[in-house]
Scaffold this motif. Structure first.
Motif, PDB file in Angstrom:
ATOM      1  N   GLU A  75       0.844  -1.193   0.000  1.00 13.74           N
ATOM      2  CA  GLU A  75       0.000   0.000   0.000  1.00 13.74           C
ATOM      3  C   GLU A  75       0.879   1.242   0.000  1.00 13.74           C
ATOM      4  OE1 GLU A  75      -3.017   0.147   2.977  1.00 13.74           O
ATOM      5  OE2 GLU A  75      -3.418  -1.988   2.802  1.00 13.74           O
ATOM      6  N   GLU A  76       0.386   2.278  -0.615  1.00 14.23           N
ATOM      7  CA  GLU A  76       1.152   3.514  -0.689  1.00 14.23           C
ATOM      8  C   GLU A  76       1.363   4.125   0.696  1.00 14.23           C
ATOM      9  OE1 GLU A  76       0.903   7.858  -2.873  1.00 14.23           O
ATOM     10  OE2 GLU A  76      -0.408   6.248  -3.516  1.00 14.23           O
ATOM     11  N   TYR A  77       0.395   3.964   1.566  1.00 11.98           N
ATOM     12  CA  TYR A  77       0.468   4.536   2.913  1.00 11.98           C
ATOM     13  C   TYR A  77       0.435   3.404   3.923  1.00 11.98           C
ATOM     14  CZ  TYR A  77      -0.992   8.427   0.059  1.00 11.98           C
ATOM     15  OH  TYR A  77      -1.071   9.355  -0.932  1.00 11.98           O
ATOM     16  N   ASN A  78       1.561   3.152   4.565  1.00 11.45           N
ATOM     17  CA  ASN A  78       1.626   2.051   5.517  1.00 11.45           C
ATOM     18  C   ASN A  78       1.687   2.522   6.960  1.00 11.45           C
ATOM     19  OD1 ASN A  78       4.219   2.966   5.833  1.00 11.45           O
ATOM     20  ND2 ASN A  78       5.199   1.162   4.968  1.00 11.45           N
ATOM     21  N   GLY A  79       1.618   3.829   7.191  1.00 12.62           N
ATOM     22  CA  GLY A  79       1.641   4.341   8.551  1.00 12.62           C
ATOM     23  C   GLY A  79       3.039   4.478   9.131  1.00 12.62           C
ATOM     24  N   ARG A  80       4.037   4.342   8.299  1.00 14.23           N
ATOM     25  CA  ARG A  80       5.409   4.404   8.786  1.00 14.23           C
ATOM     26  C   ARG A  80       6.134   5.549   8.096  1.00 14.23           C
ATOM     27  NH1 ARG A  80       9.898  -0.288   8.076  1.00 14.23           N
ATOM     28  NH2 ARG A  80      11.594   0.882   8.972  1.00 14.23           N
ATOM     29  N   ILE A  81       6.818   6.360   8.907  1.00 20.14           N
ATOM     30  CA  ILE A  81       7.621   7.461   8.387  1.00 20.14           C
ATOM     31  C   ILE A  81       8.968   7.409   9.094  1.00 20.14           C
ATOM     32  CG2 ILE A  81       7.901   9.967   8.316  1.00 20.14           C
ATOM     33  CD1 ILE A  81       4.872  10.214   8.281  1.00 20.14           C
ATOM     34  N   THR A  82      10.048   7.491   8.337  1.00 21.00           N
ATOM     35  CA  THR A  82      11.375   7.592   8.923  1.00 21.00           C
ATOM     36  C   THR A  82      11.733   9.067   8.936  1.00 21.00           C
ATOM     37  OG1 THR A  82      11.967   5.438   8.043  1.00 21.00           O
ATOM     38  CG2 THR A  82      13.769   6.871   8.709  1.00 21.00           C
ATOM     39  N   LEU A  83      12.124   9.546  10.093  1.00 21.80           N
ATOM     40  CA  LEU A  83      12.374  10.975  10.256  1.00 21.80           C
ATOM     41  C   LEU A  83      13.680  11.184  11.007  1.00 21.80           C
ATOM     42  CD1 LEU A  83      11.182  13.898  10.140  1.00 21.80           C
ATOM     43  CD2 LEU A  83      10.121  13.399  12.339  1.00 21.80           C
ATOM     44  N   SER A  88      19.116  16.927  20.125  1.00 22.65           N
ATOM     45  CA  SER A  88      18.495  17.712  21.201  1.00 22.65           C
ATOM     46  C   SER A  88      16.968  17.632  21.133  1.00 22.65           C
ATOM     47  CB  SER A  88      18.954  19.172  21.127  1.00 22.65           C
ATOM     48  OG  SER A  88      18.607  19.722  19.860  1.00 22.65           O
ATOM     49  N   LEU A  89      16.419  17.653  19.922  1.00 18.05           N
ATOM     50  CA  LEU A  89      14.968  17.525  19.767  1.00 18.05           C
ATOM     51  C   LEU A  89      14.515  16.116  20.126  1.00 18.05           C
ATOM     52  CD1 LEU A  89      12.235  18.667  18.977  1.00 18.05           C
ATOM     53  CD2 LEU A  89      12.814  18.195  16.569  1.00 18.05           C
ATOM     54  N   HIS A  90      15.292  15.125  19.733  1.00 15.67           N
ATOM     55  CA  HIS A  90      14.978  13.736  20.075  1.00 15.67           C
ATOM     56  C   HIS A  90      14.883  13.583  21.598  1.00 15.67           C
ATOM     57  CE1 HIS A  90      16.140   9.209  19.533  1.00 15.67           C
ATOM     58  NE2 HIS A  90      14.939   9.366  20.032  1.00 15.67           N
ATOM     59  N   LYS A  91      15.856  14.164  22.302  1.00 15.88           N
ATOM     60  CA  LYS A  91      15.867  14.109  23.766  1.00 15.88           C
ATOM     61  C   LYS A  91      14.606  14.765  24.333  1.00 15.88           C
ATOM     62  CE  LYS A  91      18.389  15.602  27.836  1.00 15.88           C
ATOM     63  NZ  LYS A  91      19.444  16.426  28.384  1.00 15.88           N
ATOM     64  N   MET A  92      14.234  15.922  23.808  1.00 18.96           N
ATOM     65  CA  MET A  92      13.041  16.626  24.300  1.00 18.96           C
ATOM     66  C   MET A  92      11.776  15.792  24.084  1.00 18.96           C
ATOM     67  SD  MET A  92      14.015  20.485  22.985  1.00 18.96           S
ATOM     68  CE  MET A  92      12.332  21.016  22.990  1.00 18.96           C
ATOM     69  N   VAL A  94      11.549  12.445  23.745  1.00 20.50           N
ATOM     70  CA  VAL A  94      11.563  11.266  24.623  1.00 20.50           C
ATOM     71  C   VAL A  94      11.218  11.661  26.055  1.00 20.50           C
ATOM     72  CG1 VAL A  94      13.060   9.499  25.627  1.00 20.50           C
ATOM     73  CG2 VAL A  94      13.132   9.937  23.169  1.00 20.50           C
ATOM     74  N   GLU A  95      11.778  12.762  26.540  1.00 23.32           N
ATOM     75  CA  GLU A  95      11.495  13.192  27.908  1.00 23.32           C
ATOM     76  C   GLU A  95      10.029  13.594  28.070  1.00 23.32           C
ATOM     77  OE1 GLU A  95      14.473  16.175  28.626  1.00 23.32           O
ATOM     78  OE2 GLU A  95      16.009  14.649  29.062  1.00 23.32           O
ATOM     79  N   ALA A  96       9.472  14.291  27.096  1.00 28.10           N
ATOM     80  CA  ALA A  96       8.061  14.679  27.163  1.00 28.10           C
ATOM     81  C   ALA A  96       7.166  13.441  27.105  1.00 28.10           C
ATOM     82  CB  ALA A  96       7.721  15.636  26.021  1.00 28.10           C
ATOM     83  N   ALA A  97       7.514  12.485  26.280  1.00 29.36           N
ATOM     84  CA  ALA A  97       6.725  11.249  26.177  1.00 29.36           C
ATOM     85  C   ALA A  97       6.750  10.492  27.496  1.00 29.36           C
ATOM     86  CB  ALA A  97       7.259  10.378  25.047  1.00 29.36           C
ATOM     87  N   LYS A  98       7.906  10.437  28.141  1.00 26.82           N
ATOM     88  CA  LYS A  98       8.011   9.762  29.449  1.00 26.82           C
ATOM     89  C   LYS A  98       7.107  10.428  30.471  1.00 26.82           C
ATOM     90  CE  LYS A  98      12.652   7.839  29.098  1.00 26.82           C
ATOM     91  NZ  LYS A  98      14.036   7.929  29.567  1.00 26.82           N
ATOM     92  N   ARG A  99       7.100  11.776  30.465  1.00 28.79           N
ATOM     93  CA  ARG A  99       6.230  12.497  31.417  1.00 28.79           C
ATOM     94  C   ARG A  99       4.763  12.167  31.180  1.00 28.79           C
ATOM     95  NH1 ARG A  99       9.848  16.654  30.215  1.00 28.79           N
ATOM     96  NH2 ARG A  99       8.360  17.673  28.828  1.00 28.79           N
ATOM     97  N   GLU A 100       4.403  11.942  29.920  1.00 29.01           N
ATOM     98  CA  GLU A 100       3.013  11.616  29.566  1.00 29.01           C
ATOM     99  C   GLU A 100       2.710  10.123  29.708  1.00 29.01           C
ATOM    100  OE1 GLU A 100       0.538  13.757  28.794  1.00 29.01           O
ATOM    101  OE2 GLU A 100       1.952  15.378  29.234  1.00 29.01           O
ATOM    102  N   GLY A 101       3.743   9.319  29.911  1.00 32.37           N
ATOM    103  CA  GLY A 101       3.549   7.883  30.073  1.00 32.37           C
ATOM    104  C   GLY A 101       3.241   7.154  28.766  1.00 32.37           C
ATOM    105  N   VAL A 102       3.780   7.665  27.652  1.00 33.78           N
ATOM    106  CA  VAL A 102       3.559   7.038  26.345  1.00 33.78           C
ATOM    107  C   VAL A 102       4.901   6.900  25.636  1.00 33.78           C
ATOM    108  CG1 VAL A 102       1.206   7.960  26.123  1.00 33.78           C
ATOM    109  CG2 VAL A 102       3.131   9.263  25.194  1.00 33.78           C
ATOM    110  N   SER A 103       4.903   6.165  24.541  1.00 35.90           N
ATOM    111  CA  SER A 103       6.126   6.042  23.746  1.00 35.90           C
ATOM    112  C   SER A 103       6.366   7.333  22.962  1.00 35.90           C
ATOM    113  CB  SER A 103       6.006   4.866  22.775  1.00 35.90           C
ATOM    114  OG  SER A 103       5.084   5.172  21.746  1.00 35.90           O
ATOM    115  N   ALA A 104       7.588   7.483  22.505  1.00 40.71           N
ATOM    116  CA  ALA A 104       7.915   8.647  21.673  1.00 40.71           C
ATOM    117  C   ALA A 104       7.068   8.632  20.394  1.00 40.71           C
ATOM    118  CB  ALA A 104       9.401   8.670  21.346  1.00 40.71           C
ATOM    119  N   ASN A 105       6.857   7.446  19.811  1.00 38.04           N
ATOM    120  CA  ASN A 105       6.027   7.352  18.607  1.00 38.04           C
ATOM    121  C   ASN A 105       4.601   7.814  18.884  1.00 38.04           C
ATOM    122  OD1 ASN A 105       7.906   6.466  16.757  1.00 38.04           O
ATOM    123  ND2 ASN A 105       7.477   4.310  17.111  1.00 38.04           N
TER     124      ASN A 105
END
Length: 121
Positions: A75-83, A88-92, A94-105
């Motif tokens: 399928e043209e759209y599989n729900g996956r994006i590589t970014l 520094s943004l990755h760290k922000m 991940v830390e925000a996701a941890k505070r929310e109790g969810v994965s970074a994705n």
């Protein structure tokens, strides 16, 4: 005509090469063959490993009577994006996701959907 290994060998499956940011070297993936990957220290080694993995993937699917997709049937759209983002943004994120109790994705998906909702609703 029964589609056997020889049939699938002659098909040209597109692949994607990307750096392995965790272990170094390279990773080769076939978008049409889910979870079929090869790795290597160089691009050539990764492609060679991927070609072996592709053949083994197809053999295993045929032996298990699992349908083997042909190139371009994904399928043209599989729900996956590589970014790629700055560390520094990755760290922000991940830390925000941890505070929310969810994965970074999950966190990024939520932020994107909120932004899309504001624009299109």
């Amino acid at each position: 005509m029964a589609k056997d290994l020889a049939y699938y060998r002659q098909l040209n499956y597109p692949f994607q090469v990307r750096p392995d940011v965790d272990d170094g070297g390279f990773i080769v993936e076939f978008p049409d063959l889910r979870y079929c990957v090869g790795t290597g220290d160089t691009i050539d080694e990764a492609i060679a490993d991927a070609m072996t993995a592709k053949e083994e993937w197809i053999k295993a699917a045929l032996e298990a009577n699992i349908p083997v997709p042909e190139p371009g049937q994904q399928e043209e759209y599989n729900g996956r994006i590589t970014l790629r983002i700055p560390k520094s943004l990755h760290k922000m994120v991940v830390e925000a996701a941890k505070r929310e109790g969810v994965s970074a994705n999950q966190f990024l998906s939520h932020l994107i959907s909120m932004g899309m909702g504001r624009k299109y609703l």
